[in-house]
Design an enzyme around this catalytic site. Structure first.
Site, PDB file in Angstrom:
ATOM      1  N   LYS A  49       0.826  -1.110   0.012  1.00 18.29           N
ATOM      2  CA  LYS A  49       0.067  -0.240  -0.002  1.00 18.29           C
ATOM      3  C   LYS A  49       1.080   1.256   0.124  1.00 18.29           C
ATOM      4  O   LYS A  49       0.448   2.358  -0.480  1.00 18.29           O
ATOM      5  CB  LYS A  49      -1.026   0.027   1.193  1.00 18.29           C
ATOM      6  CG  LYS A  49      -1.761  -1.292   1.449  1.00 18.29           C
ATOM      7  CD  LYS A  49      -2.404  -1.632   0.099  1.00 18.29           C
ATOM      8  CE  LYS A  49      -3.429  -2.867   0.184  1.00 18.29           C
ATOM      9  NZ  LYS A  49      -3.952  -3.355  -1.044  1.00 18.29           N
ATOM     10  N   TYR A 263     -12.598 -14.752   2.611  1.00 16.40           N
ATOM     11  CA  TYR A 263     -11.807 -13.775   2.795  1.00 16.40           C
ATOM     12  C   TYR A 263     -11.083 -13.822   4.383  1.00 16.40           C
ATOM     13  O   TYR A 263     -11.981 -13.565   5.412  1.00 16.40           O
ATOM     14  CB  TYR A 263     -12.130 -12.441   2.557  1.00 16.40           C
ATOM     15  CG  TYR A 263     -11.200 -10.916   2.813  1.00 16.40           C
ATOM     16  CD1 TYR A 263     -10.134 -10.615   1.932  1.00 16.40           C
ATOM     17  CD2 TYR A 263     -11.289 -10.462   3.945  1.00 16.40           C
ATOM     18  CE1 TYR A 263      -9.343  -9.820   2.282  1.00 16.40           C
ATOM     19  CE2 TYR A 263     -10.363  -9.404   4.537  1.00 16.40           C
ATOM     20  CZ  TYR A 263      -9.534  -9.087   3.534  1.00 16.40           C
ATOM     21  OH  TYR A 263      -8.578  -8.085   3.732  1.00 16.40           O
ATOM     22  N   TYR A 289      -3.267 -12.222   2.600  1.00 13.15           N
ATOM     23  CA  TYR A 289      -2.885 -12.110   1.416  1.00 13.15           C
ATOM     24  C   TYR A 289      -1.696 -12.860   0.869  1.00 13.15           C
ATOM     25  O   TYR A 289      -2.002 -13.892   0.228  1.00 13.15           O
ATOM     26  CB  TYR A 289      -2.495 -10.584   0.956  1.00 13.15           C
ATOM     27  CG  TYR A 289      -3.581  -9.638   1.316  1.00 13.15           C
ATOM     28  CD1 TYR A 289      -4.574  -9.411   0.126  1.00 13.15           C
ATOM     29  CD2 TYR A 289      -3.993  -9.148   2.556  1.00 13.15           C
ATOM     30  CE1 TYR A 289      -5.773  -8.406   0.201  1.00 13.15           C
ATOM     31  CE2 TYR A 289      -5.187  -8.226   2.679  1.00 13.15           C
ATOM     32  CZ  TYR A 289      -5.991  -8.079   1.456  1.00 13.15           C
ATOM     33  OH  TYR A 289      -7.239  -7.182   1.919  1.00 13.15           O
TER      34      TYR A 289
END
Length: 336
Positions: A49, A263, A289
């Site tokens: 990010k 998720y 992730y």
């Protein structure tokens, strides 16, 4: 692609390393594996990010904002890095965390990224799963503007066309590293979720004609909607860069076979991948992730998708601090 025309706050510690993983490669008996260490970007323990926020926060500053608003899941890596860059820039930060797992474990709710969100000084609110998150951010922005704040909304994951420029930049960086090393990359593999990382990578690789294919290992959505989401964002990123039509639809590829129950919910493959990387390479993955992304890569090697003689690069998107929110999941799996 004229990236220089876009305002950018340069905070990434880069270029991030591109390293071989000799012990993991030997253990799996397949291709030579490499890792692009975007867990080493520098901001708030690192992660993908950072590259997106360089462009997004520069835009926020250009628009005179004094307050950043964003959203994510409870253990959001994006939220943590947004809180950190807001602190660095002297801006107020408001984060809306969505309960996407239903977990009530104390470590998940209070440790890891959640602890750091608060440590960086963010204002954190929590909402139930399936909340309309874009509307929640707009409503919060309206409340803050009424109090005199100048707000800037950053989408979840930093994943819009402007944020995706961070991974156009990364694609060019990686291609340059490989060229200088004399390394032919047969495929670049990474975890794909909110789509900004994969969209940026594909636009960068295709726009620069590197001939490096990109495979996203999905962590949230089924294959078709995930690929459609990435392709749509890739098109928006092309338009922003002034190079429409650079990416053909068949260049956007996602394998979503490794999501498991959903998720953020651990899988045996994820836990094996995290443990293998820790013990064979001394590298920490994250449970949401990169852990699932690496689980997919390991399985693809074991099932013969890749062969000896190939060079496969795994992009490490960071987030290892999230492991502290999942200590409960690894209980009973830590024997030597």
């Amino acid at each position: 692609m004229k990236l220089a025309k876009f305002p950018r706050i340069r905070i990434t510690h880069g270029p991030t390393p591109l390293e071989p993983m000799h012990r993991l490669s030997a253990a799996l008996g397949g291709p030579q594996l490499w890792i692009k260490r975007d867990d080493c970007t520098g901001l708030a323990t690192g992660g993908n990010k950072t590259r997106k926020l360089e462009y997004l926060v520069a835009d926020a500053v250009q628009h005179g904002a004094d307050t950043l608003i964003t959203q994510g899941a409870t253990q959001s890596n994006h939220a943590r890095q947004t809180a950190a860059i807001a602190a660095k820039m002297g801006m107020e930060c408001h984060i809306i965390l969505e309960d996407r797992t239903g977990y009530r474990f104390a470590d998940y709710q209070h440790s890891g990224n959640v602890f750091l969100d608060h440590l960086y000084g963010a204002h954190v609110s929590e909402v139930p799963g399936n909340t309309a998150m874009d509307k929640a951010m707009e409503d919060l922005a309206a409340q803050l503007r009424a109090k005199g704040r100048k707000t800037y909304i950053i989408p979840g994951g930093g994943s819009n066309a402007l944020g995706a420029l961070g991974y156009v930049t990364c694609a060019l960086e990686l291609a340059d590293q490989a060229m200088n090393m004399g390394l032919h990359i047969d495929e670049l593999v990474h975890a794909t979720g909110s789509a900004g990382t994969q969209a940026g990578l594909v636009v960068g690789m295709e726009g620069a004609r590197t001939q490096i294919p990109v495979l996203g290992i999905g962590v949230r959505a089924p294959r078709q909607p995930q690929e459609d989401k990435v392709f749509m964002l890739a098109q928006q990123t092309e338009e922003l860069l002034g190079v429409p039509g650079s990416v053909a639809r068949d260049k956007v590829v996602a394998n979503c076979d490794y999501i498991g129950e959903g998720y953020g919910i651990p899988t045996p493959g994820m836990m094996e991948a995290v443990t293998m990387l820790a013990r064979l390479e001394g590298i920490l993955l994250d449970p949401v992730y990169s852990g699932k992304g690496m689980a997919g890569l390991i399985d693809l090697i074991r099932t013969g998708h890749y062969r000896k003689g190939q060079n496969i690069v795994f992009l490490h998107t960071g987030g290892a601090v999230g492991l502290y929110g999942y200590m409960h999941a690894f209980e009973g799996h830590m024997a030597p």
